[in-house]
Design an enzyme around this catalytic site. Structure first.
Site, PDB file in Angstrom:
ATOM      1  N   TYR A 196       1.313  -1.322  -0.418  1.00  0.00           N
ATOM      2  CA  TYR A 196      -0.181  -0.220   0.026  1.00  0.00           C
ATOM      3  C   TYR A 196       0.923   1.133  -0.239  1.00  0.00           C
ATOM      4  O   TYR A 196       0.752   1.571  -0.862  1.00  0.00           O
ATOM      5  CB  TYR A 196      -0.942   0.165   1.407  1.00  0.00           C
ATOM      6  CG  TYR A 196      -2.561   0.511   0.997  1.00  0.00           C
ATOM      7  CD1 TYR A 196      -2.786   0.387  -0.160  1.00  0.00           C
ATOM      8  CD2 TYR A 196      -3.184  -0.178   1.773  1.00  0.00           C
ATOM      9  CE1 TYR A 196      -4.436   0.668  -0.501  1.00  0.00           C
ATOM     10  CE2 TYR A 196      -4.918  -0.508   1.130  1.00  0.00           C
ATOM     11  CZ  TYR A 196      -5.069   0.622   0.512  1.00  0.00           C
ATOM     12  OH  TYR A 196      -6.644   0.878   0.311  1.00  0.00           O
TER      13      TYR A 196
ATOM     14  N   GLU B   9       2.507   6.926  -6.987  1.00  0.00           N
ATOM     15  CA  GLU B   9       0.999   7.250  -7.631  1.00  0.00           C
ATOM     16  C   GLU B   9       1.167   8.581  -7.095  1.00  0.00           C
ATOM     17  O   GLU B   9       1.427   9.508  -8.340  1.00  0.00           O
ATOM     18  CB  GLU B   9      -0.009   6.609  -6.954  1.00  0.00           C
ATOM     19  CG  GLU B   9      -0.563   5.716  -7.244  1.00  0.00           C
ATOM     20  CD  GLU B   9      -1.712   5.358  -6.810  1.00  0.00           C
ATOM     21  OE1 GLU B   9      -2.847   6.172  -6.145  1.00  0.00           O
ATOM     22  OE2 GLU B   9      -2.475   4.353  -6.532  1.00  0.00           O
TER      23      GLU B   9
HETATM   24  C1  LIG Z   1     -11.541  11.642  -8.587  1.00  0.00           C
HETATM   25  C2  LIG Z   1      -9.862  12.110  -8.633  1.00  0.00           C
HETATM   26  C3  LIG Z   1      -9.851  10.672  -7.120  1.00  0.00           C
HETATM   27  C4  LIG Z   1      -8.522  10.203  -6.366  1.00  0.00           C
HETATM   28  C5  LIG Z   1      -8.771  10.448  -5.050  1.00  0.00           C
HETATM   29  C6  LIG Z   1      -7.706  10.543  -4.576  1.00  0.00           C
HETATM   30  C7  LIG Z   1      -7.598  10.022  -3.236  1.00  0.00           C
HETATM   31  C8  LIG Z   1      -6.765   8.398  -2.727  1.00  0.00           C
HETATM   32  C9  LIG Z   1      -6.168   8.302  -1.418  1.00  0.00           C
HETATM   33  C10 LIG Z   1      -6.488   6.844  -1.023  1.00  0.00           C
HETATM   34  C11 LIG Z   1      -5.612   6.454  -2.586  1.00  0.00           C
HETATM   35  C12 LIG Z   1      -5.125   5.109  -2.385  1.00  0.00           C
HETATM   36  C13 LIG Z   1      -4.629   4.336  -3.350  1.00  0.00           C
HETATM   37  C14 LIG Z   1      -4.170   3.004  -4.327  1.00  0.00           C
HETATM   38  C15 LIG Z   1      -2.957   2.275  -4.209  1.00  0.00           C
HETATM   39  C16 LIG Z   1      -3.143   0.696  -4.076  1.00  0.00           C
HETATM   40  O1  LIG Z   1      -3.901   0.279  -4.518  1.00  0.00           O
HETATM   41  S1  LIG Z   1      -1.530   0.497  -3.744  1.00  0.00           S
HETATM   42  C17 LIG Z   1      -1.067  -1.406  -3.748  1.00  0.00           C
HETATM   43  C18 LIG Z   1      -1.881  -1.923  -2.334  1.00  0.00           C
HETATM   44  N1  LIG Z   1      -3.507  -2.033  -2.347  1.00  0.00           N
HETATM   45  C19 LIG Z   1      -3.627  -2.248  -1.820  1.00  0.00           C
HETATM   46  O2  LIG Z   1      -3.309  -3.093  -0.584  1.00  0.00           O
HETATM   47  C20 LIG Z   1      -5.044  -2.611  -1.590  1.00  0.00           C
HETATM   48  C21 LIG Z   1      -5.832  -2.655  -0.254  1.00  0.00           C
HETATM   49  N2  LIG Z   1      -6.916  -2.464  -0.754  1.00  0.00           N
HETATM   50  C22 LIG Z   1      -8.450  -2.991  -0.562  1.00  0.00           C
HETATM   51  O3  LIG Z   1      -8.272  -4.172  -0.840  1.00  0.00           O
HETATM   52  C23 LIG Z   1      -9.478  -2.916  -1.306  1.00  0.00           C
HETATM   53  O4  LIG Z   1      -9.176  -2.028  -2.282  1.00  0.00           O
HETATM   54  C24 LIG Z   1     -10.267  -2.465   0.131  1.00  0.00           C
HETATM   55  C25 LIG Z   1     -12.483  -1.943  -0.259  1.00  0.00           C
HETATM   56  C26 LIG Z   1      -9.569  -1.294   0.326  1.00  0.00           C
HETATM   57  C27 LIG Z   1     -11.015  -3.856   0.564  1.00  0.00           C
HETATM   58  O5  LIG Z   1     -11.403  -3.493   1.723  1.00  0.00           O
HETATM   59  P1  LIG Z   1     -12.837  -4.617   1.499  1.00  0.00           P
HETATM   60  O6  LIG Z   1     -12.689  -5.609   0.478  1.00  0.00           O
HETATM   61  O7  LIG Z   1     -13.632  -4.267   3.049  1.00  0.00           O
HETATM   62  O8  LIG Z   1     -11.465  -5.843   2.121  1.00  0.00           O
HETATM   63  P2  LIG Z   1     -12.117  -7.284   1.785  1.00  0.00           P
HETATM   64  O9  LIG Z   1     -11.460  -8.160   3.361  1.00  0.00           O
HETATM   65  O10 LIG Z   1     -11.240  -8.212   1.316  1.00  0.00           O
HETATM   66  O11 LIG Z   1     -13.414  -7.524   1.957  1.00  0.00           O
HETATM   67  C28 LIG Z   1     -14.408  -7.743   2.573  1.00  0.00           C
HETATM   68  C29 LIG Z   1     -15.273  -8.107   2.288  1.00  0.00           C
HETATM   69  O12 LIG Z   1     -15.771  -8.459   1.435  1.00  0.00           O
HETATM   70  C30 LIG Z   1     -15.424  -9.600   0.225  1.00  0.00           C
HETATM   71  N3  LIG Z   1     -15.145  -9.233  -1.204  1.00  0.00           N
HETATM   72  C31 LIG Z   1     -15.179  -8.131  -1.299  1.00  0.00           C
HETATM   73  N4  LIG Z   1     -15.077  -8.281  -2.310  1.00  0.00           N
HETATM   74  C32 LIG Z   1     -14.889  -9.250  -3.407  1.00  0.00           C
HETATM   75  C33 LIG Z   1     -14.749  -9.960  -4.234  1.00  0.00           C
HETATM   76  N5  LIG Z   1     -14.714  -9.186  -5.588  1.00  0.00           N
HETATM   77  N6  LIG Z   1     -15.724 -10.799  -4.311  1.00  0.00           N
HETATM   78  C34 LIG Z   1     -16.165 -11.811  -3.363  1.00  0.00           C
HETATM   79  N7  LIG Z   1     -15.998 -11.304  -2.256  1.00  0.00           N
HETATM   80  C35 LIG Z   1     -15.696 -10.088  -1.907  1.00  0.00           C
HETATM   81  C36 LIG Z   1     -14.445 -10.535   1.134  1.00  0.00           C
HETATM   82  O13 LIG Z   1     -14.679 -11.814   0.560  1.00  0.00           O
HETATM   83  C37 LIG Z   1     -14.825  -9.841   2.512  1.00  0.00           C
HETATM   84  O14 LIG Z   1     -15.859 -10.821   3.098  1.00  0.00           O
HETATM   85  P3  LIG Z   1     -16.292 -11.212   4.731  1.00  0.00           P
HETATM   86  O15 LIG Z   1     -15.442 -12.428   4.253  1.00  0.00           O
HETATM   87  O16 LIG Z   1     -17.920 -11.829   4.385  1.00  0.00           O
HETATM   88  O17 LIG Z   1     -16.002 -10.072   5.479  1.00  0.00           O
END
Ligand SMILES: CCCCCCCCCCCCC/C=C/C(=O)SCCNC(=O)CCNC(=O)[C@H](O)C(C)(C)COP(=O)(O)OP(=O)(O)OC[C@H]1O[C@@H](n2cnc3c(N)ncnc32)[C@H](O)[C@@H]1OP(=O)(O)O
Length: 283
Positions: free
Chosen positions: A205, A212
């Site tokens: 991250y 970026e």
């Molecule tokens: C117009 C201009 C706008 C500009 C804005 C600028 C500001 C920006 C500031 C920030 C910039 C960030 C830039 C990012 C850079 C990078 O990515 S660098 C590389 C490293 N990146 C990461 O490691 C990314 C980490 N982030 C993520 O994983 C996601 O994007 C997230 C949204 C933050 C993840 O959150 P979340 O979904 O809550 O996490 P999980 O634990 O994985 O999932 C929660 C539950 O949801 C289920 N789920 C999610 N997606 C799926 C799917 N595709 N299919 C099936 N299920 C999914 C997952 O299984 C979990 O379910 P439960 O087990 O039931 O809880």
């Protein structure tokens, strides 16, 4: 009295689908939450394979056949897409021995799969993914912005080292993330993938964000010189817009937004890897 807002393994989704309002920035630093380890709590800890399987089966039942089938297809396609990208990048570097020209050679695949990720916002909106629309929206829109409004539009910066930095961070992250979702849905999640999903981001991250920000910074002189995407007065719409200042504001917005995403992932990590239960305190 404490109110359970998010329990290990999909409890939040169940609560939300039962009609309770979704948390937009769940468990943000402003909400008063307590992390309780399920071991300390005297419960099983949710670590046994049998309970994992029950949990996965329960999740599939809640999701329904169509949603599960679609998400499985989506996650397999995305894993494959990012794998293709990773292989193309490694091959390019091995053949050419330089990063110059790398972006040009992989841009079509990158644009396609990163743009396809907009569906993740739709998944949240229609409720088939138990995660916040805002967290996902910020994550996806910042990527779309980097791909289309920065790297695609500003050719002179395409060979910057910082582009490689975020490309590598995104690619490793997405292969891990989408394979994690795929194996979870198929109910055969290897521990290594789970571990990688909730550990790699700790380094990737900040690396990705650094890539970026450095890329946007490198774009600033070109944007200022050309006045691209800017609208100066007088014009028939009577509005002015300066892309240069927009970029400065975007860079500044990483300061409050990135920690929110990072801490969200740290909480997910504690929940998934250590079975901690998050309890929100009522006053
Ligand atoms: C117009 C201009 C706008 C500009 C804005 C600028 C500001 C920006 C500031 C920030 C910039 C960030 C830039 C990012 C850079 C990078 O990515 S660098 C590389 C490293 N990146 C990461 O490691 C990314 C980490 N982030 C993520 O994983 C996601 O994007 C997230 C949204 C933050 C993840 O959150 P979340 O979904 O809550 O996490 P999980 O634990 O994985 O999932 C929660 C539950 O949801 C289920 N789920 C999610 N997606 C799926 C799917 N595709 N299919 C099936 N299920 C999914 C997952 O299984 C979990 O379910 P439960 O087990 O039931 O809880």
């Amino acid at each position: 009295m404490g109110r359970l807002t998010e329990a290990a393994g999909g409890g939040a989704w169940a609560a939300r689908s039962a009609g309770s309002p979704p948390d937009l920035l769940p468990l943000s630093s402003t909400s008063r939450t307590t992390m309780v380890s399920s071991e300390e709590d005297g419960t099983n800890g949710g670590a046994s394979e049998a309970s994992d399987e029950r949990e996965a089966a329960g999740k599939r039942r809640r999701l329904g056949f169509l949603a599960t089938a679609w998400l499985t297809f989506y996650n397999i396609a995305m894993t494959a897409g990012w794998l293709v990208l990773a292989i193309a990048m490694v091959r390019f570097y091995m053949e050419k021995g330089t990063h110059r020209g790398l972006y040009k050679s992989i841009q079509k695949t990158l644009k396609f799969f990163q743009t396809f990720a907009l569906l993740e916002i739709v998944h949240c909106l229609i409720g088939i993914i138990p995660t916040s629309v805002i967290v996902t929206g910020v994550q996806v829109s910042s990527r779309i912005f980097m791909v289309w409004l920065i790297t695609h539009s500003i050719k002179p910066i395409q060979n910057e080292e910082s582009v490689v930095l975020f490309l590598v961070a995104w690619t490793v992250t997405e292969i891990t993330r989408y394979s994690f979702y795929t194996f979870s849905l198929l109910d055969h999640l290897p521990y290594f993938i789970k571990w990688a999903r909730y550990n790699f981001f700790i380094i990737l991250y900040p690396v990705g964000v650094a890539g970026e920000l450095l890329t946007i910074y490198a774009a600033l002189p070109y944007v200022r010189k050309t006045g691209m995407f800017s609208l100066r007065l007088p014009n028939k719409y009577n509005v002015s817009f300066d892309y240069y200042y927009f970029l400065l504001i975007t860079m500044a917005s990483y300061v409050p937004l990135f920690p929110q995403l990072y801490f969200h992932m740290l909480r997910q990590r504690r929940k998934v890897l250590h079975g901690e239960v998050i309890v929100e305190k009522d006053d």
